[in-house]
Scaffold this motif. Structure first.
Motif, PDB file in Angstrom:
ATOM      1  N   GLY A 212       0.804  -1.216   0.000  1.00 30.04           N
ATOM      2  CA  GLY A 212       0.000   0.000   0.000  1.00 30.04           C
ATOM      3  C   GLY A 212       0.836   1.263   0.000  1.00 30.04           C
ATOM      4  O   GLY A 212       0.399   2.316  -0.492  1.00 30.04           O
ATOM      5  N   LEU A 213       2.072   1.186   0.523  1.00 28.68           N
ATOM      6  CA  LEU A 213       2.938   2.365   0.520  1.00 28.68           C
ATOM      7  C   LEU A 213       3.252   2.797  -0.910  1.00 28.68           C
ATOM      8  O   LEU A 213       3.257   3.994  -1.226  1.00 28.68           O
ATOM      9  CB  LEU A 213       4.235   2.072   1.284  1.00 28.68           C
ATOM     10  CG  LEU A 213       4.097   1.674   2.764  1.00 28.68           C
ATOM     11  CD1 LEU A 213       5.477   1.471   3.384  1.00 28.68           C
ATOM     12  CD2 LEU A 213       3.288   2.689   3.552  1.00 28.68           C
ATOM     13  N   ALA A 214       3.508   1.820  -1.770  1.00 23.06           N
ATOM     14  CA  ALA A 214       3.795   2.139  -3.171  1.00 23.06           C
ATOM     15  C   ALA A 214       2.573   2.768  -3.843  1.00 23.06           C
ATOM     16  O   ALA A 214       2.701   3.726  -4.622  1.00 23.06           O
ATOM     17  CB  ALA A 214       4.224   0.873  -3.905  1.00 23.06           C
ATOM     18  N   ARG A 215       1.400   2.237  -3.543  1.00 26.20           N
ATOM     19  CA  ARG A 215       0.187   2.783  -4.154  1.00 26.20           C
ATOM     20  C   ARG A 215      -0.069   4.216  -3.692  1.00 26.20           C
ATOM     21  O   ARG A 215      -0.468   5.083  -4.482  1.00 26.20           O
ATOM     22  CB  ARG A 215      -1.002   1.891  -3.814  1.00 26.20           C
ATOM     23  CG  ARG A 215      -2.322   2.385  -4.419  1.00 26.20           C
ATOM     24  CD  ARG A 215      -3.364   1.320  -4.399  1.00 26.20           C
ATOM     25  NE  ARG A 215      -4.604   1.785  -5.010  1.00 26.20           N
ATOM     26  CZ  ARG A 215      -5.611   1.000  -5.314  1.00 26.20           C
ATOM     27  NH1 ARG A 215      -5.527  -0.306  -5.086  1.00 26.20           N
ATOM     28  NH2 ARG A 215      -6.711   1.483  -5.859  1.00 26.20           N
ATOM     29  N   LEU A 216       0.150   4.465  -2.420  1.00 29.85           N
ATOM     30  CA  LEU A 216      -0.029   5.821  -1.901  1.00 29.85           C
ATOM     31  C   LEU A 216       0.922   6.791  -2.585  1.00 29.85           C
ATOM     32  O   LEU A 216       0.534   7.914  -2.953  1.00 29.85           O
ATOM     33  CB  LEU A 216       0.196   5.831  -0.389  1.00 29.85           C
ATOM     34  CG  LEU A 216      -0.922   5.220   0.457  1.00 29.85           C
ATOM     35  CD1 LEU A 216      -0.405   4.852   1.842  1.00 29.85           C
ATOM     36  CD2 LEU A 216      -2.089   6.205   0.570  1.00 29.85           C
ATOM     37  N   LYS A 217       2.172   6.371  -2.769  1.00 34.05           N
ATOM     38  CA  LYS A 217       3.157   7.227  -3.439  1.00 34.05           C
ATOM     39  C   LYS A 217       2.721   7.519  -4.868  1.00 34.05           C
ATOM     40  O   LYS A 217       2.820   8.664  -5.344  1.00 34.05           O
ATOM     41  CB  LYS A 217       4.523   6.538  -3.404  1.00 34.05           C
ATOM     42  CG  LYS A 217       5.643   7.340  -4.067  1.00 34.05           C
ATOM     43  CD  LYS A 217       5.911   8.644  -3.332  1.00 34.05           C
ATOM     44  CE  LYS A 217       7.069   9.392  -3.971  1.00 34.05           C
ATOM     45  NZ  LYS A 217       7.279  10.722  -3.347  1.00 34.05           N
ATOM     46  N   GLU A 218       2.214   6.501  -5.570  1.00 37.39           N
ATOM     47  CA  GLU A 218       1.750   6.686  -6.949  1.00 37.39           C
ATOM     48  C   GLU A 218       0.585   7.663  -7.010  1.00 37.39           C
ATOM     49  O   GLU A 218       0.428   8.395  -7.996  1.00 37.39           O
ATOM     50  CB  GLU A 218       1.316   5.340  -7.528  1.00 37.39           C
ATOM     51  CG  GLU A 218       2.466   4.371  -7.769  1.00 37.39           C
ATOM     52  CD  GLU A 218       1.983   2.987  -8.127  1.00 37.39           C
ATOM     53  OE1 GLU A 218       0.734   2.794  -8.161  1.00 37.39           O
ATOM     54  OE2 GLU A 218       2.821   2.095  -8.349  1.00 37.39           O
ATOM     55  N   ARG A 219      -0.243   7.694  -5.974  1.00 36.71           N
ATOM     56  CA  ARG A 219      -1.397   8.591  -5.936  1.00 36.71           C
ATOM     57  C   ARG A 219      -1.041   9.989  -5.456  1.00 36.71           C
ATOM     58  O   ARG A 219      -1.918  10.834  -5.279  1.00 36.71           O
ATOM     59  CB  ARG A 219      -2.472   8.002  -5.010  1.00 36.71           C
ATOM     60  CG  ARG A 219      -3.055   6.678  -5.476  1.00 36.71           C
ATOM     61  CD  ARG A 219      -3.836   6.821  -6.771  1.00 36.71           C
ATOM     62  NE  ARG A 219      -4.432   5.592  -7.222  1.00 36.71           N
ATOM     63  CZ  ARG A 219      -5.685   5.205  -6.975  1.00 36.71           C
ATOM     64  NH1 ARG A 219      -6.472   5.997  -6.264  1.00 36.71           N
ATOM     65  NH2 ARG A 219      -6.141   4.063  -7.441  1.00 36.71           N
ATOM     66  N   GLY A 220       0.240  10.240  -5.242  1.00 37.41           N
ATOM     67  CA  GLY A 220       0.665  11.563  -4.827  1.00 37.41           C
ATOM     68  C   GLY A 220       0.539  11.833  -3.343  1.00 37.41           C
ATOM     69  O   GLY A 220       0.654  12.991  -2.905  1.00 37.41           O
ATOM     70  N   GLU A 221       0.342  10.792  -2.538  1.00 35.24           N
ATOM     71  CA  GLU A 221       0.240  10.932  -1.085  1.00 35.24           C
ATOM     72  C   GLU A 221       1.555  10.544  -0.425  1.00 35.24           C
ATOM     73  O   GLU A 221       2.281   9.666  -0.924  1.00 35.24           O
ATOM     74  CB  GLU A 221      -0.875  10.046  -0.523  1.00 35.24           C
ATOM     75  CG  GLU A 221      -2.269  10.374  -1.033  1.00 35.24           C
ATOM     76  CD  GLU A 221      -2.829  11.644  -0.408  1.00 35.24           C
ATOM     77  OE1 GLU A 221      -2.174  12.207   0.494  1.00 35.24           O
ATOM     78  OE2 GLU A 221      -3.909  12.071  -0.833  1.00 35.24           O
TER      79      GLU A 221
END
Length: 480
Positions: A212-221
């Motif tokens: 989920g950390l990677a997904r958050l980074k991809e979403r700009g968070e």
């Protein structure tokens, strides 16, 4: 009948088994007051034999140094101090509250000075509590533990973390030098809104969390808010990472019976921390961001997660309200046993030159009573031994999540002691080396070797001390 744990007096039991079970599971009633089975009776100024009565002390000022400056703990201590003064009108509490870092820096000088405080909060382990005991700065509390029934109020595994051996060599056994008020664990605070916008739910496993950390980074968070200007936050984050690789081995090493820190688990944890920085999972410039500033950023919506202790719950909840969630770091498998860094808050101790040791003992008992436990719960603070108020907290609230997490961690024996307990100099060694890892200057291999150098040198010193004290410990009682 003696205490059932006497056979284990020369080793510290696994850090925290089910500490929240009802009284029958804490300690068998009838244990000998004033001992833990080691023969370490209290020997402070005038050994108490009855419950102290502060009203008989006349006009007295109790100087207290603590580090409870945050909203929840500051609130409950302020209320309990006011109640204690109301109960004993002739007693005035002169409180000096400092941050953890400031307290750690100034406390030894204050305790050894010409006008020492009566009560202090002392960090457990070798850097502070053991060094204070070796310098003769703290009063043994074993007799008070018997008089006030602390031996039955607390499980032995909690009391053991506030013990120092008779010869001042080891922590975890021997005389009792403090009593802790709060329980605590390093968990994952999360912003429900940020996770929801990223299409994520609170993770069920450690793998889900890291993915989920990677997904958050991809979403700009920003995935994980973090600031390490105060040095100690990285110890907690690194400790949680290391727990995922080798919790049992880490616990044994901290308690002086393990293989040390030059291990694959240490290197893997340091690699993970370094990679989080490189991938932008942690904020750029984290080494220059203060702990409290990082918490404020998280509370304002900057960051999906904040990895820190339960002591911060009340402050975060005040700003975030229902958006705030808390969980122990998720296990490796769904429904598995959680593990994390934690245990209990700093010990409340009586200094050896307190002018009012019996008033101080009554104060410690008041701070750790069942009533105090309920006051803590109402202020959003986790008691070491939760009382009736904790049972009434709604489970779907963040306070309920905290209490449930404490129960699950305790039942699973999933709490690993703080790494800085390990040696007298380990706090400084670990915090400085982790600053290098966070900045990218120190490799995981260099960190492991540096930690092992500190730990190995101390263990060699310990072996020499044990060898020197062995003849006295093995001598017949009549020759002592």
């Amino acid at each position: 009948m003696g205490c059932p744990r006497r056979a284990a007096r020369h080793r510290l039991a696994r850090a925290l088994p089910a500490v929240l079970a009802l009284g029958a599971t804490l300690l068998a009633a009838g244990c000998v007051p004033g001992t833990d089975g080691s023969g370490a009776a209290g020997t402070g100024t005038g050994v108490a034999t009855a419950v102290p009565d502060p009203a008989k002390a006349g006009k007295a000022t109790l100087t207290v140094w603590d580090q409870e400056i945050r909203g929840g703990t500051n609130g409950e201590i302020t209320q309990l101090n006011r109640e204690f003064e109301k109960k004993y009108p002739h007693v005035r509490i002169k409180r000096v509250a400092r941050s953890f870092t400031d307290l750690k820096t100034t406390l030894k000088l204050a305790v050894s000075g010409n006008n020492p405080p009566d009560v202090i909060q002392a960090n457990q382990g070798y850097p502070d509590m053991v060094s204070f005991v070796r310098a003769g700065l703290l009063t043994p509390l074993d007799n008070y533990a018997g008089i006030y029934d602390w031996n039955t109020r607390y499980p032995n595994t909690l009391l053991n973390l506030n013990r120092v051996s008779v010869d001042g060599t080891d922590f975890g056994r021997g005389r009792l030098y403090g009593i802790s008020q709060t329980g605590e664990f390093v968990g994952l605070y999360y912003n429900k809104d940020v996770l929801r916008k990223a299409g994520l739910k609170p993770p069920r496993t450690w793998g889900e969390f890291t993915a989920g950390l990677a997904r958050l980074k991809e979403r700009g968070e920003l995935p994980v808010q973090f600031g390490n200007l105060d040095k100690y936050p990285a110890i907690h984050t690194f400790g949680v990472l290391q727990d995922q690789y080798a919790a049992a081995a880490t616990r044994d090493t901290v308690l002086g019976r393990g293989t040390g820190f030059d291990t694959a688990a240490t290197k893997d944890a340091a690699t993970a921390l370094r990679d989080w920085m490189r991938r932008g999972y942690l904020p750029k410039g984290a080494g220059g961001l203060g702990y409290d500033d990082a918490a404020k950023k998280f509370a304002s919506g900057d960051g999906a997660y904040l990895m820190t202790g339960t002591w911060l719950l009340a402050d975060l909840k005040k700003t975030m309200g229902d958006k705030l969630g808390l969980m122990p770091p998720p296990p490796a498998k769904p429904g598995g046993a959680p593990v994390t860094t934690g245990g209990q808050g700093l010990a409340w101790s009586i200094t050896s030159r307190s002018r009012h040791p019996e008033v101080a003992a009554a104060y410690l008992d008041f701070l750790t009573s069942a009533h105090a436990s309920d006051v803590m719960t109402r202020h959003g603070v986790l008691p070491a031994v939760p009382g009736p108020a904790a049972a009434r907290v709604a489970p779907d609230t963040v306070d309920g999540q905290m209490i449930d997490g404490w129960k699950r961690l305790s039942a699973a024996d999933g709490l690993v002691p703080y790494l800085d307990y390990a040696t007298p100099t380990f706090y400084d060694t670990l915090s400085a080396t982790l600053q290098g890892v966070v900045s990218g200057r120190t490799s995981p291999e260099k960190l492991a070797a540096t930690l092992q150098q500190d730990y190995g040198a101390f263990q060699r010193t310990q072996r020499r001390r044990h060898a020197q004290s062995a003849p006295a410990e093995s001598a017949p009682a009549e020759s002592r």
